[in-house]
Design a protein around this motif. Structure first.
Motif, short mmCIF file in Angstrom:
data_model
loop_
_atom_site.label_atom_id
_atom_site.label_comp_id
_atom_site.label_asym_id
_atom_site.label_seq_id
_atom_site.Cartn_x
_atom_site.Cartn_y
_atom_site.Cartn_z
N ILE A 63 -43.87 99.28 3.27
CA ILE A 63 -45.21 98.74 3.49
C ILE A 63 -45.67 99.20 4.87
O ILE A 63 -44.89 99.14 5.82
N VAL A 64 -46.89 99.67 4.97
CA VAL A 64 -47.41 100.02 6.30
C VAL A 64 -48.90 99.72 6.34
O VAL A 64 -49.63 99.97 5.38
N GLU A 65 -49.30 99.12 7.46
CA GLU A 65 -50.74 98.83 7.62
C GLU A 65 -51.44 100.09 8.10
O GLU A 65 -50.89 100.83 8.92
N THR A 66 -52.65 100.30 7.64
CA THR A 66 -53.43 101.44 8.15
C THR A 66 -54.77 100.88 8.63
O THR A 66 -55.05 99.69 8.43
N THR A 67 -55.58 101.72 9.23
CA THR A 67 -56.89 101.24 9.69
C THR A 67 -57.82 100.99 8.51
O THR A 67 -58.86 100.39 8.66
N ALA A 68 -57.45 101.47 7.34
CA ALA A 68 -58.34 101.34 6.18
C ALA A 68 -57.68 100.64 5.01
O ALA A 68 -57.94 100.93 3.87
N GLY A 69 -56.77 99.69 5.31
CA GLY A 69 -56.10 98.97 4.23
C GLY A 69 -54.60 99.01 4.42
O GLY A 69 -54.11 99.26 5.52
N MET A 70 -53.89 98.80 3.33
CA MET A 70 -52.44 98.75 3.42
C MET A 70 -51.84 99.75 2.44
O MET A 70 -52.31 99.88 1.31
N LEU A 71 -50.79 100.44 2.89
CA LEU A 71 -50.11 101.37 1.99
C LEU A 71 -48.80 100.71 1.56
O LEU A 71 -48.08 100.17 2.40
N ASN A 72 -48.51 100.76 0.27
CA ASN A 72 -47.21 100.25 -0.15
C ASN A 72 -46.54 101.24 -1.09
O ASN A 72 -47.20 101.97 -1.82
N ALA A 73 -45.23 101.22 -1.02
CA ALA A 73 -44.42 102.00 -1.96
C ALA A 73 -43.22 101.13 -2.32
O ALA A 73 -42.07 101.48 -2.03
N VAL A 74 -43.51 99.97 -2.89
CA VAL A 74 -42.44 99.02 -3.21
C VAL A 74 -41.54 99.58 -4.31
O VAL A 74 -40.33 99.41 -4.29
N GLY A 75 -42.14 100.28 -5.25
CA GLY A 75 -41.33 100.91 -6.30
C GLY A 75 -40.92 99.95 -7.40
O GLY A 75 -39.87 100.08 -8.02
N LEU A 76 -41.79 98.95 -7.64
CA LEU A 76 -41.63 98.04 -8.78
C LEU A 76 -40.30 97.30 -8.79
O LEU A 76 -39.64 97.17 -9.82
N GLN A 77 -39.91 96.81 -7.61
CA GLN A 77 -38.72 95.94 -7.52
C GLN A 77 -38.97 94.68 -8.35
O GLN A 77 -40.01 94.04 -8.24
N ASN A 78 -38.04 94.35 -9.20
CA ASN A 78 -38.13 93.07 -9.94
C ASN A 78 -36.78 92.78 -10.58
O ASN A 78 -35.93 93.66 -10.70
N ASP A 79 -36.60 91.52 -10.99
CA ASP A 79 -35.31 91.08 -11.54
C ASP A 79 -35.16 91.37 -13.03
O ASP A 79 -34.15 90.99 -13.62
N GLY A 80 -36.17 91.97 -13.61
CA GLY A 80 -36.11 92.27 -15.04
C GLY A 80 -36.74 91.17 -15.88
O GLY A 80 -36.85 90.02 -15.45
#
Ligand SMILES: Cc1cc2nc3c(=O)[nH]c(=O)nc-3n(C[C@H](O)[C@H](O)[C@H](O)COP(=O)(O)O)c2cc1C
Length: 221
Positions: A63-80
């Motif tokens: 996750i990274v904040e930018t001046t124009a919103g937030m960028l995420n690359a969580v990659g669909l982490q979930n417990d199933g």
């Protein structure tokens, strides 16, 4: 005041008590937000993306904040999906508000299996099909950028879950989003949701490296 909204479907309608939904992935399973307000007051809760089997997601930082919103690359982490059905869904106010399961899989066959697992669950009001995640190596936005693949996924979910309202979540990372919408409509989608995140990259200038471990992510907000 009556704020009821009905999304008219080709096969199944979806009636919400008001038009306020949470965006998948920004509200956890919903339970994390119970201390902050009445979940049942929402028109519906779209839960974090579910896959057949648990997923660890991408490496940090994601996750990274930018001046124009937030960028995420969580990659669909979930417990199933099984863990969601056993431990989370029973505690959500599914009798009072619509619980919408957001689905992720890497092939149409896997999407069909996941949809079939949810078809008979009374606590799930609708399925939102994620063919638009920019942060995964397999499936994701690749499905949502090809009208034939998006249609194949939609047909598979439709077959797997004949009793549920099927909503397909589109990617903005295409030349012609209307073409994608028509393609999933022709394949049996009841509705579409717009939009998933926009592909982007932030650079950590002092390090001269991409800020996200995944290099690129999805811009939101
Ligand atoms: C941290 C994070 C996780 C997300 N996870 C999912 C997800 O699991 N499935 C999905 O379809 N969309 C996911 N999204 C996309 C959001 O549901 C939404 O489409 C996106 O944030 C764009 O809307 P916004 O610009 O109003 O935030 C995620 C977004 C964020 C910020």
């Amino acid at each position: 005041m009556d704020l009821t909204v009905t999304l008219k479907g080709q096969r199944r309608d979806l009636t919400l008590k008001n038009p306020v939904l949470t965006a998948s992935g920004t509200f956890g399973s919903g339970l994390e937000f119970a201390p902050y307000g009445d979940l049942a007051a929402l028109g519906g809760i779209v839960v974090k993306g579910l896959s057949l089997r648990p997923r660890q997601g991408n490496a940090q930082p994601r996750i990274v904040e930018t001046t124009a919103g937030m960028l995420n690359a969580v990659g669909l982490q979930n417990d199933g999906v099984e863990s969601f059905l056993a431990f989370k869904l029973p505690h959500l106010p599914w009798r009072e508000t619509a619980i919408i399961a957001n689905l992720y899989a890497t092939s149409p066959e896997e999407f069909r299996e996941l949809a079939a697992r949810l078809n008979s669950e009374p606590g799930v009001a609708a399925l939102e099909v994620n063919v638009s995640c920019p942060n995964v190596a397999a499936g994701g936005a690749l499905f949502g950028q090809d009208p034939k693949l998006a249609a194949a996924v939609t047909r598979a979910v439709r077959e797997g879950a004949p009793d549920k309202h099927v909503m397909v979540k589109l990617s903005p990372n295409v030349t012609d989003i209307a073409l994608m919408a028509r393609s999933v409509e022709d394949a049996g989608a009841d509705s579409i949701s717009c939009i998933n995140t926009l592909l982007g990259m932030a650079v950590d200038l002092p390090r001269r490296r991409p800020a996200l471990a995944n290099i690129v992510g999805g811009l939101s907000g």
